[in-house]
Design a protein around this motif. Structure first.
Motif, PDB file in Angstrom:
ATOM      1  N   SER A   6      38.802  74.528  51.173  1.00 51.51           N
ATOM      2  CA  SER A   6      39.061  73.796  52.409  1.00 51.51           C
ATOM      3  C   SER A   6      40.057  72.675  52.134  1.00 51.51           C
ATOM      4  CB  SER A   6      37.761  73.208  52.952  1.00 51.51           C
ATOM      5  OG  SER A   6      37.292  72.199  52.088  1.00 51.51           O
ATOM      6  N   GLN A   7      40.618  72.135  53.198  1.00 51.04           N
ATOM      7  CA  GLN A   7      41.582  71.045  53.024  1.00 51.04           C
ATOM      8  C   GLN A   7      40.897  69.828  52.407  1.00 51.04           C
ATOM      9  OE1 GLN A   7      44.906  71.363  53.396  1.00 51.04           O
ATOM     10  NE2 GLN A   7      44.969  69.374  52.389  1.00 51.04           N
ATOM     11  N   ALA A   8      39.630  69.595  52.719  1.00 48.54           N
ATOM     12  CA  ALA A   8      38.906  68.481  52.119  1.00 48.54           C
ATOM     13  C   ALA A   8      38.758  68.676  50.609  1.00 48.54           C
ATOM     14  CB  ALA A   8      37.533  68.338  52.773  1.00 48.54           C
ATOM     15  N   GLU A   9      38.496  69.910  50.179  1.00 54.81           N
ATOM     16  CA  GLU A   9      38.386  70.198  48.750  1.00 54.81           C
ATOM     17  C   GLU A   9      39.732  70.026  48.046  1.00 54.81           C
ATOM     18  OE1 GLU A   9      34.828  73.452  48.412  1.00 54.81           O
ATOM     19  OE2 GLU A   9      36.702  74.109  49.374  1.00 54.81           O
ATOM     20  N   ILE A  10      40.797  70.444  48.692  1.00 58.80           N
ATOM     21  CA  ILE A  10      42.136  70.282  48.123  1.00 58.80           C
ATOM     22  C   ILE A  10      42.494  68.805  48.058  1.00 58.80           C
ATOM     23  CG2 ILE A  10      44.593  70.706  48.541  1.00 58.80           C
ATOM     24  CD1 ILE A  10      43.784  73.500  49.531  1.00 58.80           C
ATOM     25  N   ASP A  11      42.157  68.043  49.099  1.00 56.51           N
ATOM     26  CA  ASP A  11      42.415  66.608  49.086  1.00 56.51           C
ATOM     27  C   ASP A  11      41.658  65.934  47.945  1.00 56.51           C
ATOM     28  OD1 ASP A  11      44.082  66.830  51.273  1.00 56.51           O
ATOM     29  OD2 ASP A  11      42.538  66.231  52.723  1.00 56.51           O
ATOM     30  N   ASP A  12      40.421  66.370  47.710  1.00 52.86           N
ATOM     31  CA  ASP A  12      39.617  65.813  46.626  1.00 52.86           C
ATOM     32  C   ASP A  12      40.228  66.168  45.264  1.00 52.86           C
ATOM     33  OD1 ASP A  12      37.350  64.437  45.567  1.00 52.86           O
ATOM     34  OD2 ASP A  12      36.459  66.387  45.108  1.00 52.86           O
ATOM     35  N   LEU A  13      40.701  67.384  45.123  1.00 54.48           N
ATOM     36  CA  LEU A  13      41.315  67.832  43.881  1.00 54.48           C
ATOM     37  C   LEU A  13      42.597  67.066  43.587  1.00 54.48           C
ATOM     38  CD1 LEU A  13      41.551  69.988  41.544  1.00 54.48           C
ATOM     39  CD2 LEU A  13      42.814  71.387  43.189  1.00 54.48           C
ATOM     40  N   CYS A  14      43.376  66.805  44.620  1.00 58.31           N
ATOM     41  CA  CYS A  14      44.697  66.202  44.451  1.00 58.31           C
ATOM     42  C   CYS A  14      44.725  64.690  44.666  1.00 58.31           C
ATOM     43  CB  CYS A  14      45.678  66.848  45.433  1.00 58.31           C
ATOM     44  SG  CYS A  14      45.900  68.601  45.181  1.00 58.31           S
ATOM     45  N   ALA A  15      43.584  64.063  44.844  1.00 57.23           N
ATOM     46  CA  ALA A  15      43.552  62.618  45.124  1.00 57.23           C
ATOM     47  C   ALA A  15      44.318  61.873  44.047  1.00 57.23           C
ATOM     48  CB  ALA A  15      42.119  62.134  45.194  1.00 57.23           C
ATOM     49  N   LYS A  37      50.428  77.356  53.880  1.00 61.37           N
ATOM     50  CA  LYS A  37      50.044  77.678  55.260  1.00 61.37           C
ATOM     51  C   LYS A  37      51.245  77.404  56.170  1.00 61.37           C
ATOM     52  CE  LYS A  37      45.203  76.335  54.693  1.00 61.37           C
ATOM     53  NZ  LYS A  37      44.159  75.396  55.157  1.00 61.37           N
ATOM     54  N   PRO A  38      51.229  77.928  57.402  1.00 65.55           N
ATOM     55  CA  PRO A  38      52.349  77.688  58.316  1.00 65.55           C
ATOM     56  C   PRO A  38      52.627  76.201  58.578  1.00 65.55           C
ATOM     57  CG  PRO A  38      51.007  79.481  59.140  1.00 65.55           C
ATOM     58  CD  PRO A  38      50.288  78.906  57.962  1.00 65.55           C
ATOM     59  N   ASN A  39      51.606  75.358  58.487  1.00 65.91           N
ATOM     60  CA  ASN A  39      51.822  73.925  58.709  1.00 65.91           C
ATOM     61  C   ASN A  39      52.265  73.197  57.438  1.00 65.91           C
ATOM     62  OD1 ASN A  39      49.457  73.881  57.253  1.00 65.91           O
ATOM     63  ND2 ASN A  39      48.331  72.606  58.709  1.00 65.91           N
ATOM     64  N   GLY A  40      52.445  73.927  56.313  1.00 64.99           N
ATOM     65  CA  GLY A  40      52.898  73.338  55.068  1.00 64.99           C
ATOM     66  C   GLY A  40      51.789  72.970  54.103  1.00 64.99           C
ATOM     67  N   ALA A  41      50.546  73.087  54.544  1.00 65.48           N
ATOM     68  CA  ALA A  41      49.403  72.742  53.697  1.00 65.48           C
ATOM     69  C   ALA A  41      49.208  73.802  52.615  1.00 65.48           C
ATOM     70  CB  ALA A  41      48.140  72.620  54.545  1.00 65.48           C
ATOM     71  N   PRO A  42      48.690  73.382  51.468  1.00 66.23           N
ATOM     72  CA  PRO A  42      48.441  74.357  50.399  1.00 66.23           C
ATOM     73  C   PRO A  42      47.275  75.274  50.735  1.00 66.23           C
ATOM     74  CG  PRO A  42      47.897  72.121  49.668  1.00 66.23           C
ATOM     75  CD  PRO A  42      48.430  72.021  51.048  1.00 66.23           C
ATOM     76  N   LEU A  43      47.384  76.525  50.331  1.00 66.61           N
ATOM     77  CA  LEU A  43      46.331  77.523  50.503  1.00 66.61           C
ATOM     78  C   LEU A  43      45.984  78.040  49.119  1.00 66.61           C
ATOM     79  CD1 LEU A  43      44.592  79.311  52.380  1.00 66.61           C
ATOM     80  CD2 LEU A  43      46.475  80.937  52.370  1.00 66.61           C
ATOM     81  N   LEU A  44      44.760  77.785  48.692  1.00 69.46           N
ATOM     82  CA  LEU A  44      44.325  78.092  47.331  1.00 69.46           C
ATOM     83  C   LEU A  44      43.072  78.945  47.391  1.00 69.46           C
ATOM     84  CD1 LEU A  44      44.730  77.569  44.301  1.00 69.46           C
ATOM     85  CD2 LEU A  44      43.451  75.464  44.565  1.00 69.46           C
ATOM     86  N   MET A  45      43.136  80.120  46.795  1.00 71.94           N
ATOM     87  CA  MET A  45      41.991  81.027  46.811  1.00 71.94           C
ATOM     88  C   MET A  45      40.904  80.517  45.858  1.00 71.94           C
ATOM     89  SD  MET A  45      42.994  83.020  49.083  1.00 71.94           S
ATOM     90  CE  MET A  45      41.670  84.175  49.119  1.00 71.94           C
ATOM     91  N   ARG A  46      39.678  80.519  46.351  1.00 65.96           N
ATOM     92  CA  ARG A  46      38.540  79.988  45.605  1.00 65.96           C
ATOM     93  C   ARG A  46      38.296  80.760  44.298  1.00 65.96           C
ATOM     94  NH1 ARG A  46      34.936  76.575  47.315  1.00 65.96           N
ATOM     95  NH2 ARG A  46      35.571  76.851  49.466  1.00 65.96           N
ATOM     96  N   ALA A  47      38.376  82.085  44.336  1.00 64.68           N
ATOM     97  CA  ALA A  47      38.108  82.898  43.148  1.00 64.68           C
ATOM     98  C   ALA A  47      39.135  82.593  42.053  1.00 64.68           C
ATOM     99  CB  ALA A  47      38.131  84.377  43.500  1.00 64.68           C
ATOM    100  N   HIS A  48      40.406  82.453  42.429  1.00 61.17           N
ATOM    101  CA  HIS A  48      41.446  82.137  41.451  1.00 61.17           C
ATOM    102  C   HIS A  48      41.236  80.738  40.881  1.00 61.17           C
ATOM    103  CE1 HIS A  48      45.272  82.087  39.432  1.00 61.17           C
ATOM    104  NE2 HIS A  48      45.647  81.022  40.109  1.00 61.17           N
ATOM    105  N   PHE A  49      40.887  79.792  41.733  1.00 63.70           N
ATOM    106  CA  PHE A  49      40.636  78.423  41.286  1.00 63.70           C
ATOM    107  C   PHE A  49      39.507  78.388  40.264  1.00 63.70           C
ATOM    108  CE2 PHE A  49      38.099  74.537  41.821  1.00 63.70           C
ATOM    109  CZ  PHE A  49      39.035  73.593  41.436  1.00 63.70           C
ATOM    110  N   GLU A  50      38.406  79.078  40.566  1.00 63.98           N
ATOM    111  CA  GLU A  50      37.263  79.079  39.652  1.00 63.98           C
ATOM    112  C   GLU A  50      37.586  79.805  38.352  1.00 63.98           C
ATOM    113  OE1 GLU A  50      34.091  80.672  42.010  1.00 63.98           O
ATOM    114  OE2 GLU A  50      33.849  78.807  43.134  1.00 63.98           O
ATOM    115  N   GLU A  51      38.373  80.873  38.427  1.00 65.00           N
ATOM    116  CA  GLU A  51      38.745  81.620  37.227  1.00 65.00           C
ATOM    117  C   GLU A  51      39.586  80.780  36.279  1.00 65.00           C
ATOM    118  OE1 GLU A  51      41.660  85.347  36.121  1.00 65.00           O
ATOM    119  OE2 GLU A  51      40.698  85.318  38.082  1.00 65.00           O
ATOM    120  N   VAL A  52      40.542  80.050  36.827  1.00 63.38           N
ATOM    121  CA  VAL A  52      41.453  79.261  35.999  1.00 63.38           C
ATOM    122  C   VAL A  52      40.790  77.967  35.521  1.00 63.38           C
ATOM    123  CG1 VAL A  52      43.637  77.986  35.999  1.00 63.38           C
ATOM    124  CG2 VAL A  52      43.505  80.235  37.055  1.00 63.38           C
ATOM    125  N   MET A  53      40.019  77.328  36.363  1.00 64.68           N
ATOM    126  CA  MET A  53      39.478  76.018  36.030  1.00 64.68           C
ATOM    127  C   MET A  53      38.170  76.066  35.249  1.00 64.68           C
ATOM    128  SD  MET A  53      41.875  74.192  37.087  1.00 64.68           S
ATOM    129  CE  MET A  53      41.328  72.520  37.051  1.00 64.68           C
TER     130      MET A  53
END
Length: 78
Positions: A6-15, A37-53
């Motif tokens: 979610s955008q809140a999770e991305i905001d928390d990650l990038c704070a 995303k069309p509005n310019g916001a980042p779109l990050l797949m949860r499975a990829h995030f968990e796999e890498v992190m």
């Protein structure tokens, strides 16, 4: 739970970064694949995030070592 962060999770990650372009650069710097995303916001797949992190499980295999005794034996005969 949606398959993307979610955008809140991305905001928390990038704070403290709040601009979408800065967040995209930061996320890509972490080695993650991120779409826009069309509005310019980042779109990050949860499975990829968990796999890498998530740290990889350590294998119990020992590191390969050369067989120095066999190498000495091979050159001693020649």
């Amino acid at each position: 739970m949606p398959p993307w962060l979610s955008q809140a999770e991305i905001d928390d990650l990038c704070a403290p970064l709040t601009q979408y372009a800065a967040q995209l650069r930061f996320i890509r710097g972490l080695g993650l694949t991120v779409r826009t995303k069309p509005n310019g916001a980042p779109l990050l797949m949860r499975a990829h995030f968990e796999e890498v992190m998530t740290p990889a499980k350590k294998s119990k295999h020992t590191k390969c070592q050369p067989n120095s005794a066999g190498l000495r034996l091979a050159y001693a005969k020649g």
